[in-house]
Structures are given as structure tokens and as C-alpha cells.
Design a protein around this motif. Structure first.
Motif, PDB file in Angstrom:
ATOM      1  N   ALA A   1       0.811  -1.212   0.000  1.00 54.58           N
ATOM      2  CA  ALA A   1       0.000   0.000   0.000  1.00 54.58           C
ATOM      3  C   ALA A   1       0.846   1.265   0.000  1.00 54.58           C
ATOM      4  O   ALA A   1       0.403   2.318  -0.466  1.00 54.58           O
ATOM      5  CB  ALA A   1      -0.942   0.003   1.213  1.00 54.58           C
ATOM      6  N   LYS A   2       2.073   1.178   0.507  1.00 52.13           N
ATOM      7  CA  LYS A   2       2.919   2.366   0.593  1.00 52.13           C
ATOM      8  C   LYS A   2       3.639   2.667  -0.714  1.00 52.13           C
ATOM      9  O   LYS A   2       3.908   3.823  -1.035  1.00 52.13           O
ATOM     10  CB  LYS A   2       3.959   2.189   1.701  1.00 52.13           C
ATOM     11  CG  LYS A   2       3.383   2.037   3.093  1.00 52.13           C
ATOM     12  CD  LYS A   2       4.508   1.790   4.093  1.00 52.13           C
ATOM     13  CE  LYS A   2       3.974   1.573   5.489  1.00 52.13           C
ATOM     14  NZ  LYS A   2       5.061   1.281   6.459  1.00 52.13           N
ATOM     15  N   THR A   3       3.966   1.621  -1.467  1.00 51.95           N
ATOM     16  CA  THR A   3       4.798   1.803  -2.655  1.00 51.95           C
ATOM     17  C   THR A   3       4.125   1.396  -3.962  1.00 51.95           C
ATOM     18  O   THR A   3       4.581   1.769  -5.034  1.00 51.95           O
ATOM     19  CB  THR A   3       6.090   0.982  -2.522  1.00 51.95           C
ATOM     20  OG1 THR A   3       5.753  -0.428  -2.539  1.00 51.95           O
ATOM     21  CG2 THR A   3       6.817   1.313  -1.219  1.00 51.95           C
ATOM     22  N   GLY A   4       3.082   0.571  -3.882  1.00 48.55           N
ATOM     23  CA  GLY A   4       2.448   0.055  -5.087  1.00 48.55           C
ATOM     24  C   GLY A   4       3.119  -1.188  -5.635  1.00 48.55           C
ATOM     25  O   GLY A   4       2.691  -1.742  -6.657  1.00 48.55           O
ATOM     26  N   GLU A   5       4.175  -1.669  -4.962  1.00 50.73           N
ATOM     27  CA  GLU A   5       4.857  -2.881  -5.415  1.00 50.73           C
ATOM     28  C   GLU A   5       3.883  -4.061  -5.385  1.00 50.73           C
ATOM     29  O   GLU A   5       3.215  -4.300  -4.376  1.00 50.73           O
ATOM     30  CB  GLU A   5       6.051  -3.192  -4.508  1.00 50.73           C
ATOM     31  CG  GLU A   5       6.743  -4.506  -4.828  1.00 50.73           C
ATOM     32  CD  GLU A   5       7.723  -4.937  -3.746  1.00 50.73           C
ATOM     33  OE1 GLU A   5       8.296  -6.027  -3.883  1.00 50.73           O
ATOM     34  OE2 GLU A   5       7.895  -4.177  -2.759  1.00 50.73           O
ATOM     35  N   ARG A   6       3.818  -4.801  -6.472  1.00 50.63           N
ATOM     36  CA  ARG A   6       2.869  -5.906  -6.559  1.00 50.63           C
ATOM     37  C   ARG A   6       3.481  -7.192  -5.986  1.00 50.63           C
ATOM     38  O   ARG A   6       4.605  -7.563  -6.308  1.00 50.63           O
ATOM     39  CB  ARG A   6       2.453  -6.143  -8.009  1.00 50.63           C
ATOM     40  CG  ARG A   6       1.269  -7.109  -8.147  1.00 50.63           C
ATOM     41  CD  ARG A   6       0.969  -7.419  -9.600  1.00 50.63           C
ATOM     42  NE  ARG A   6       0.624  -6.234 -10.364  1.00 50.63           N
ATOM     43  CZ  ARG A   6      -0.603  -5.707 -10.416  1.00 50.63           C
ATOM     44  NH1 ARG A   6      -1.585  -6.248  -9.727  1.00 50.63           N
ATOM     45  NH2 ARG A   6      -0.839  -4.633 -11.142  1.00 50.63           N
ATOM     46  N   TYR A   7       2.686  -7.882  -5.144  1.00 49.31           N
ATOM     47  CA  TYR A   7       3.101  -9.171  -4.610  1.00 49.31           C
ATOM     48  C   TYR A   7       2.542 -10.319  -5.445  1.00 49.31           C
ATOM     49  O   TYR A   7       3.227 -11.302  -5.686  1.00 49.31           O
ATOM     50  CB  TYR A   7       2.652  -9.316  -3.156  1.00 49.31           C
ATOM     51  CG  TYR A   7       3.267  -8.304  -2.224  1.00 49.31           C
ATOM     52  CD1 TYR A   7       4.655  -8.140  -2.168  1.00 49.31           C
ATOM     53  CD2 TYR A   7       2.481  -7.507  -1.403  1.00 49.31           C
ATOM     54  CE1 TYR A   7       5.231  -7.211  -1.308  1.00 49.31           C
ATOM     55  CE2 TYR A   7       3.043  -6.584  -0.533  1.00 49.31           C
ATOM     56  CZ  TYR A   7       4.423  -6.435  -0.492  1.00 49.31           C
ATOM     57  OH  TYR A   7       4.985  -5.516   0.344  1.00 49.31           O
ATOM     58  N   TRP A   8       1.280 -10.190  -5.860  1.00 49.73           N
ATOM     59  CA  TRP A   8       0.708 -11.219  -6.727  1.00 49.73           C
ATOM     60  C   TRP A   8      -0.493 -10.665  -7.478  1.00 49.73           C
ATOM     61  O   TRP A   8      -1.094  -9.655  -7.076  1.00 49.73           O
ATOM     62  CB  TRP A   8       0.340 -12.497  -5.959  1.00 49.73           C
ATOM     63  CG  TRP A   8      -0.519 -12.363  -4.735  1.00 49.73           C
ATOM     64  CD1 TRP A   8      -0.121 -12.414  -3.426  1.00 49.73           C
ATOM     65  CD2 TRP A   8      -1.962 -12.214  -4.693  1.00 49.73           C
ATOM     66  NE1 TRP A   8      -1.194 -12.286  -2.579  1.00 49.73           N
ATOM     67  CE2 TRP A   8      -2.347 -12.169  -3.326  1.00 49.73           C
ATOM     68  CE3 TRP A   8      -2.955 -12.101  -5.661  1.00 49.73           C
ATOM     69  CZ2 TRP A   8      -3.672 -12.026  -2.908  1.00 49.73           C
ATOM     70  CZ3 TRP A   8      -4.289 -11.946  -5.248  1.00 49.73           C
ATOM     71  CH2 TRP A   8      -4.627 -11.913  -3.890  1.00 49.73           C
ATOM     72  N   MET A   9      -0.836 -11.330  -8.570  1.00 52.16           N
ATOM     73  CA  MET A   9      -2.021 -11.019  -9.369  1.00 52.16           C
ATOM     74  C   MET A   9      -2.520 -12.321  -9.974  1.00 52.16           C
ATOM     75  O   MET A   9      -1.780 -12.990 -10.703  1.00 52.16           O
ATOM     76  CB  MET A   9      -1.703 -10.002 -10.467  1.00 52.16           C
ATOM     77  CG  MET A   9      -2.920  -9.599 -11.290  1.00 52.16           C
ATOM     78  SD  MET A   9      -2.586  -8.224 -12.433  1.00 52.16           S
ATOM     79  CE  MET A   9      -1.483  -9.034 -13.597  1.00 52.16           C
TER      80      MET A   9
END
Length: 417
Positions: free
Chosen positions: A335-343
Motif C-alpha cells: 500500500a505504501k509503494t504500489g509494489e505488486r506481490y501477486w495477481m
């Protein structure tokens, strides 16, 4: 979440927490997405498995059609619906006994001689009621709003003056804060945001949008955040996002981004507001809270297009943001950076409109065809279970005292363990 982030977030939301904590303690679900409008279930665990015949405490047919979510308080379930009547509509509010499902009262708020045209996915009763201090506040978009006594449904006031030309009908729910009901009225022309005095039904303020888009309509439910001790209304709209002073309606700051038909409720956390700015080409923006005037260049922290939702609201759990696109692609990002963990794809044969819910330590995603998917919380994707009911399911479910209340196009279910 580190200590400073926790402290900032708690200071930001402290004035919102008293009512929310009391409602959660009582087992109430008094508005869209729960006591704090954040999609979190904070009381006892709810059922993990259900169907049309499993875990059903009761199932009742609801007259007409409405996509408003259930609201619960003091042992009653409150809904709105629109019942066809000779080419017109009967706009109604209902109260059901939460234990038995029996209708306690049913009240017509307004009769409409000719039903306006709406989108095939919409209803004439899509905004979710708000329950507060013995009153039920119901909203039918451009067709009006009312306050009813929660005990017997007697009408306390009505307001039909906030008229505007909607496109595809209305959808955004009202938000209650500091004695005011805030609604977004983005029609095809002269879009505006307004606040209504909850005691009298009189318009406290009405603020025209400062940015006029090529297409102006939207269906958003606003959010209230407290910044530097001041309550501010967070309201995405046509080609921009704006924050308004809750007391006066004055626009305080804005972010410009092209878009229209905005639906998801903004999410607040970590000093950010996270929202979608466009329906056709959805994109999530994370913006630092606060400022003055146009903060587009200075306050945008991250933006994310792939998998962004057009209709369901994002769900914040700690540092992780969960969301699902209308086409069924679920995501988890920082939530802080927008880095994606999974989709990952949840379903290939249904769209998604309902907002995800955090319950039983899991994330619940509900598709429009009645399919519900449990997903593990965390940075690794795992499906923990699936359930299904017949019918269409566009309304976000509600939870109270270990039960789930799920609305379909024809019925309201109460599921228990």
C-alpha cells in the motif's frame, strides 16, 4: 506497519473511531463496508462454508430489486428496494428481525410515476442505508433521501431537492460524520457534492465541482478523513479528485487525472488516500493527504493500472492492499509503494462488483454470479475455499455477531456457523 506509520494512521482516524468501535462492539454493521467503512469484520468469526441449503439460518424473498447492502443495528437488518408499479416505482425501506428474518416494517419513501432509465447492472435502490442514533438514513440518488425511525419506520424527514441528471442511475452511498450526511451528485451536467443535516434533512452545503470533465457522471461513495484536526471529504469525480471541508464544503485540494464513472470508495491509510479515477481505463492512484490547491505534481506517490478495479473498493490490511478488477483479476500490492506481490484470476465466467471483505483472517471476494472465493492474507496467493449461491450478487455482504448477510437479486440470506 512501523510504529510511526501506526501512530500517524491512528491520529488521522481517531475522531472516526469512537462510533466505529462502539458499533463493532455491539456487533452492528451500520453502513456500507462496515462500522469504519473499511471492509473489516472485527467481531466473532463467521461461516466459512455456505450454499443455498448449507449454513442457512433463514432466507427471505425481498420485493422489487435493490443492490444496496444490508445495514445492521440493534437486532434489525435494514434494506432499500424499488418495487415496479404500473410503469413507475415504489421506493421503499425495510427492516427485518435479524434473528428470524421476518419483516418488522416496510415503508414507502416515495412513489415515482415513471421509472427512469438505468444501466442493466444497476437498480433504483443501490445506495446502502446508514443507521445512527435510532434513525435509518436512506438514499435513492437523484430520486431523494429520507430519515426513518429505526424502531417503526416512521418518516422523520424527506429531502427531494438535491436533484441532478444521473446517467445509468445512481449508486454512491451516503457517509455520516459530525451530524452530516455527505453525498456525491455527479450527473451529466453541473456535478456537485453536498452535505445534509442528519437531524433536519436540510442541505448544509452544496459545492459544485471545480473541474468539469468531458463526461461528468460518477457513482462514488465518499470517505471522510481527519487531517490536522479537520474532517475532510474525499470525493473522486470527473477528471479529478477533490477534498472538501466537511463543515463548509469548501474545496481544499485536488488531484487531476482524466476519468469518469468513478465507483470505488477511496481507501485511507499510511498518510495516503488510494482511489480509482476512471471506469473504462481504471487506474489506482495513491496520494499524500493534505495540501492546498492543485497537488497533482507534488502529492502522487504511486499509480497502478494493471488489474485496477472499476467497481469494487480496495481493501487495506496492514501494509497490504487487496483489490479485484471487474473481470475477476485479484491483486495484492504494497500500500505504501504500489509494489505488486501477486495477481491472479479468481473467475473466468463472471464479473465482480461487490467489494472484498476481511473476515475470519481471510479475504472474501464475491462475484456477480454468486461465487465467493476465500483467499489467504499475505504476500503469497492461495485459495482457501469457494462457496456459491444461485442468483445475481452485486451487493457487498454484511456481517454481524458471527453471521453473514448476503443479498441476491431476489433474496436475502443469513448464514451462520
Amino acid at each position: 506497519m512501523n510504529h510511526s506509520s501506526k501512530l500517524f494512521t491512528s491520529m488521522l482516524l481517531m475522531p472516526l473511531a469512537a462510533f466505529s468501535a462502539m458499533a463493532a462492539e455491539l456487533g452492528d454493521w451500520p453502513q456500507f463496508r462496515g462500522p469504519n467503512s473499511d471492509g473489516h469484520v472485527k467481531n466473532v468469526a463467521s461461516p466459512l462454508e455456505w450454499s443455498d441449503s448449507k449454513s442457512v439460518a433463514w432466507k427471505i424473498a425481498i420485493p422489487g430489486l435493490g443492490w444496496s447492502s444490508p445495514a445492521l443495528a440493534n437486532g434489525k437488518v435494514f434494506l432499500t428496494t424499488a418495487v415496479p408499479n404500473d410503469g413507475g416505482l415504489s421506493l421503499r425501506a425495510l427492516a427485518l428481525d435479524a434473528k428470524t428474518g421476518k419483516i418488522v416494517w416496510e415503508r414507502e419513501v416515495r412513489a415515482i410515476a415513471k421509472a427512469p432509465k438505468i444501466h442493466s447492472k444497476n437498480s433504483h435502490a443501490s445506495p446502502t442505508p446508514v443507521v445512527r442514533d435510532g434513525s435509518v438514513f436512506v438514499h435513492f440518488g437523484a430520486l431523494g433521501m429520507a430519515s426513518l425511525a429505526a424502531a417503526d419506520g416512521s418518516i422523520q424527514w424527506t429531502n427531494f431537492e438535491l436533484d441532478y441528471p444521473p446517467v445509468h442511475g445512481s449508486g454512491g452511498s451516503p457517509v455520516f460524520h459530525d451530524g452530516k450526511l455527505v453525498i456525491v451528485c455527479d450527473g451529466s451536467t453541473k456535478p456537485f457534492v453536498a452535505a445534509v443535516d442528519a437531524k433536519t434533512g436540510k442541505v448544509a452545503w452544496k459545492q459544485l465541482r471545480s473541474v468539469v470533465g468531458k463526461i461528468n457522471h460518477s457513482f462514488v461513495t465518499p470517505t471522510v478523513a481527519v487531517i490536522d484536526g479537520k474532517a475532510q471529504v474525499m470525493a473522486p469525480g470527473p477528471d479529478h479528485f477533490a477534498a472538501y471541508d466537511l463543515e463548509t464544503g469548501t474545496e481544499l485540494w485536488r488531484v487531476k487525472a482524466p476519468g469518469w464513472s468513478v465507483v470505488p470508495q477511496p481507501t485511507i491509510g499510511h498518510g495516503l488516500v488510494i482511489y480509482n479515477h476512471d471506469y473504462d481505463s481504471p487506474e489506482l492512484l495513491a496520494v499524500k493527504l493534505g495540501g492546498k490547491g492543485d497537488v497533482t505534481e507534488s502529492n502522487i506517490v504511486w499509480r497502478l493500472k494493471q488489474g485496477a478495479p472499476s467497481s469494487p473498493s480496495p481493501l487495506l490490511i496492514g501494509d497490504e492492499l487487496y483489490f479485484v478488477s471487474d473481470k475477476g483479476i485479484a491483486s495484492c500490492v504494497n500500500a505504501k509503494t504500489g509494489e505488486r506481490y501477486w495477481m491472479e484470476r479468481l473467475s473466468s465466467d463472471s464479473n465482480y462488483s461487490a467489494s472484498p471483505i476481511f473476515v475470519n483472517g481471510r479475504v472474501l471476494f464475491l462475484a456477480e454470479n454468486g461465487l465467493a472465493t476465500w483467499v489467504q492474507v499475505g504476500q503469497k496467493f492461495a485459495v482457501l475455499g469457494k462457496n456459491s449461491v444461485p442468483g445475481r450478487t452485486l451487493a457487498t455482504p454484511a456481517f454481524s455477531e458471527g453471521a453473514m448477510y448476503l443479498r441476491t437479486d431476489e433474496h436475502l440470506y443469513k448464514f451462520v456457523k
